[in-house]
Write a protein that holds these residues in place. Structure first.
Motif, PDB file in Angstrom:
ATOM      1  N   ASN A 195      -1.329   4.182   3.695  1.00  0.00           N
ATOM      2  CA  ASN A 195      -1.625   3.790   2.270  1.00  0.00           C
ATOM      3  C   ASN A 195      -1.005   2.449   2.083  1.00  0.00           C
ATOM      4  O   ASN A 195       0.285   2.333   2.122  1.00  0.00           O
ATOM      5  CB  ASN A 195      -0.873   5.088   1.540  1.00  0.00           C
ATOM      6  N   PRO A 196      -1.507   1.554   1.428  1.00  0.00           N
ATOM      7  CA  PRO A 196      -0.707   0.249   0.964  1.00  0.00           C
ATOM      8  C   PRO A 196       0.483   0.384   0.261  1.00  0.00           C
ATOM      9  O   PRO A 196       1.140  -0.403   0.480  1.00  0.00           O
ATOM     10  CB  PRO A 196      -2.002  -0.552   0.332  1.00  0.00           C
ATOM     11  N   LYS A 197       0.461   1.311  -0.504  1.00  0.00           N
ATOM     12  CA  LYS A 197       1.545   1.363  -1.418  1.00  0.00           C
ATOM     13  C   LYS A 197       2.787   1.913  -0.590  1.00  0.00           C
ATOM     14  O   LYS A 197       3.904   1.588  -0.897  1.00  0.00           O
ATOM     15  CB  LYS A 197       1.347   2.711  -2.487  1.00  0.00           C
ATOM     16  N   GLU A 221       4.084  -1.365   0.566  1.00  0.00           N
ATOM     17  CA  GLU A 221       4.751  -2.245  -0.530  1.00  0.00           C
ATOM     18  C   GLU A 221       6.266  -1.392  -0.381  1.00  0.00           C
ATOM     19  O   GLU A 221       7.202  -2.000  -0.430  1.00  0.00           O
ATOM     20  CB  GLU A 221       4.109  -2.285  -1.734  1.00  0.00           C
ATOM     21  N   THR A 266      -7.346  -5.448   3.821  1.00  0.00           N
ATOM     22  CA  THR A 266      -7.300  -6.580   2.753  1.00  0.00           C
ATOM     23  C   THR A 266      -6.177  -5.970   1.816  1.00  0.00           C
ATOM     24  O   THR A 266      -5.399  -7.205   1.371  1.00  0.00           O
ATOM     25  CB  THR A 266      -8.533  -6.336   1.897  1.00  0.00           C
ATOM     26  N   GLU A 267      -5.994  -4.900   1.383  1.00  0.00           N
ATOM     27  CA  GLU A 267      -4.962  -4.467   0.257  1.00  0.00           C
ATOM     28  C   GLU A 267      -3.443  -4.973   1.006  1.00  0.00           C
ATOM     29  O   GLU A 267      -2.711  -5.468   0.275  1.00  0.00           O
ATOM     30  CB  GLU A 267      -4.827  -3.290   0.000  1.00  0.00           C
ATOM     31  N   ILE A 268      -3.429  -4.552   2.324  1.00  0.00           N
ATOM     32  CA  ILE A 268      -2.175  -4.680   2.939  1.00  0.00           C
ATOM     33  C   ILE A 268      -1.711  -6.237   3.129  1.00  0.00           C
ATOM     34  O   ILE A 268      -0.757  -6.849   2.900  1.00  0.00           O
ATOM     35  CB  ILE A 268      -2.198  -4.099   4.444  1.00  0.00           C
ATOM     36  N   LYS A 278      -2.619  -8.626   1.168  1.00  0.00           N
ATOM     37  CA  LYS A 278      -2.516  -9.206  -0.163  1.00  0.00           C
ATOM     38  C   LYS A 278      -0.943  -8.850  -0.495  1.00  0.00           C
ATOM     39  O   LYS A 278      -0.061  -9.787  -0.886  1.00  0.00           O
ATOM     40  CB  LYS A 278      -3.019  -8.306  -1.446  1.00  0.00           C
ATOM     41  N   ILE A 279      -0.664  -7.450  -0.119  1.00  0.00           N
ATOM     42  CA  ILE A 279       0.908  -7.160  -0.246  1.00  0.00           C
ATOM     43  C   ILE A 279       1.873  -7.921   0.514  1.00  0.00           C
ATOM     44  O   ILE A 279       2.692  -8.385  -0.195  1.00  0.00           O
ATOM     45  CB  ILE A 279       1.159  -5.629  -0.068  1.00  0.00           C
ATOM     46  N   PRO A 337      -7.016  -0.253   5.500  1.00  0.00           N
ATOM     47  CA  PRO A 337      -7.186  -1.058   4.215  1.00  0.00           C
ATOM     48  C   PRO A 337      -6.413  -2.334   4.533  1.00  0.00           C
ATOM     49  O   PRO A 337      -5.594  -2.644   3.702  1.00  0.00           O
ATOM     50  CB  PRO A 337      -6.729  -0.092   3.079  1.00  0.00           C
TER      51      PRO A 337
END
Ligand SMILES: *Cc1c(COP(=O)(O)O)cnc(C)c1O
Length: 390
Positions: free
Chosen positions: A135-137, A140, A166-168, A170-171, A164
């Motif tokens: 989970n990218p969250k 973070e 792409t999301e990771i 970005k974070i 995921p």
């Protein structure tokens, strides 16, 4: 075990390794004989090797939208991962000592991380959900002021789940933390653009892509602070000393070129075969799919079969000429089931009854039909031997 040598053999274990393509082998051959030069030599023999490696660097960088100078050739995925993890840790320890990774990484990530823990570094091993997704969250939330690196694989080698990233990415960019991804299983199979995804470091391996064993690469984005692990003549931007394996590197680059050409078509073709296997196998009682139903490598099927030892199934399929893999290894190194399968909450029985089928470019529909004919028969017969478990 293989009584009849002429027996049909079907290889369905491409996540373990792949055969070298004929074309790759042909391109490599001269670099063992007439083009044997050391790429550091100044004479014509050296120039020949140097030019070949230069061309290979260009081809390899293009696949992921990197620049040639950002490609470090290594001896494979394991070395690339070690260089990324330890190299970043050593070079950035004045900034912080914290690394974030996941519980389902390949041992070539987990072991370097465990080793760093013995040398003053702190590592967070993130849980994944029951489909194998990070989970990218959680990434973070785990980042602290001491975090220097996040390493999450592009796709898992056992259950095929595509993370995921792409999301990771970005974070990591937002928090000014380096992002490394072990792309060994995804490289050349699904598109990866290091600019679009904001990847700072990426590992790949030749032998998972119809190239020779013992070659790999690490993409290191310009200006990333990283230390060498192997010191010597200063080859590969000073990050990996040692005379270059010109034959292997040329073979790897040829494999990359071929992979790029067939990527889209093969992904579609293998996805179709994969879905057919999944659909048919799930019709058998007591069978479940492991990993993500859709965010999944085109060539990966991983299932658990109730009342069956994965290893017994492997042996019986092998007698039929079919090569697959299991997440249980009773007679080999340990009795412990795979850390990936236990991380997605499989119990011991499910993990020991697991089976991995990984397709390749040379598998035909008739191979799959053969598998789908033999597999139910073997499952039935094994369950008869072991009625208590079933
Ligand atoms: C195979 C594999 C490796 C190791 O690569 P080698 O070239 O065999 O050292 C690392 N990570 C993943 C995900 C792999 O599948």
């Amino acid at each position: 075990m293989l009584k009849n040598i002429k027996m049909k053999r079907i290889y369905l274990d491409h996540a373990a390794t792949t055969p070298v393509s004929k074309e790759v082998l042909e391109v490599m051959k001269p670099y063992f004989s007439e083009k044997f030069g050391n790429a550091s030599s100044l004479h014509s023999f050296g120039i020949e090797a140097r030019e070949a490696i230069k061309k290979a660097r260009k081809i390899s960088s293009k696949l992921i939208n990197a620049r040639p100078a950002e490609i470090i050739f290594t001896s494979g995925g394991t070395e690339s991962n070690n260089l990324a993890i330890k190299g970043i840790a050593f070079a950035n320890k004045n900034k912080g000592n914290h690394i974030i990774t996941s519980k389902i990484e390949h041992p070539a990530i987990l072991k370097p991380c465990e080793w760093l823990e013995k040398h003053g570094f702190k590592v967070t091993y993130l849980d994944v959900d029951n489909k194998g997704m990070v989970n990218p969250k959680d990434v973070e939330k785990a980042i602290t002021k001491d975090t220097i690196l996040v390493s999450i694989m592009t796709a898992n080698n056992e259950i095929g789940t595509i993370e995921p990233i792409t999301e990771i990415g970005k974070i990591c960019k937002k928090n000014k933390v380096y992002f490394h991804t072990d792309a060994v299983q995804a490289f050349g199979k699904i598109p990866i653009d290091i600019k679009k995804i904001n990847i700072d470091l990426l590992s790949a391996s030749s032998h998972k892509l119809y190239g020779p064993k013992g070659v790999g690469l690490l993409f290191v984005k310009q200006d990333v602070k990283i230390e060498a692990l192997s010191h010597g003549g200063g080859h590969e931007q000073g990050l990996r000393s040692g005379t270059e394996n010109a034959a292997g590197i040329v073979g790897f680059a040829t494999a990359i070129k071929l992979a790029e050409k067939i990527m889209k078509k093969e992904a579609e073709r293998q996805t179709e075969l994969r879905n057919k296997i999944i659909k048919e196998i799930l019709k058998i009682k007591g069978v479940q799919l492991n990993g993500h139903p859709s965010q999944r490598l085109p060539n990966n099927v991983n299932i658990s079969i109730k009342g069956i030892e994965g290893e017994a199934l492997l042996i019986r399929l092998n007698e039929k000429g079919i090569a697959i893999s299991t997440g249980s290894a009773c007679s080999t190194k340990s009795l412990k089931p795979s850390h990936v399968l236990t991380s997605i909450d499989l119990n011991d029985e499910q993990a020991h009854g697991s089976l991995r089928i990984t397709l390749g470019k040379d598998n035909k529909e008739e191979d799959i039909n053969y598998l789908l004919r033999e597999l139910p028969k073997i499952i039935n017969s094994l369950r008869k031997i072991n009625p208590l478990k079933w």
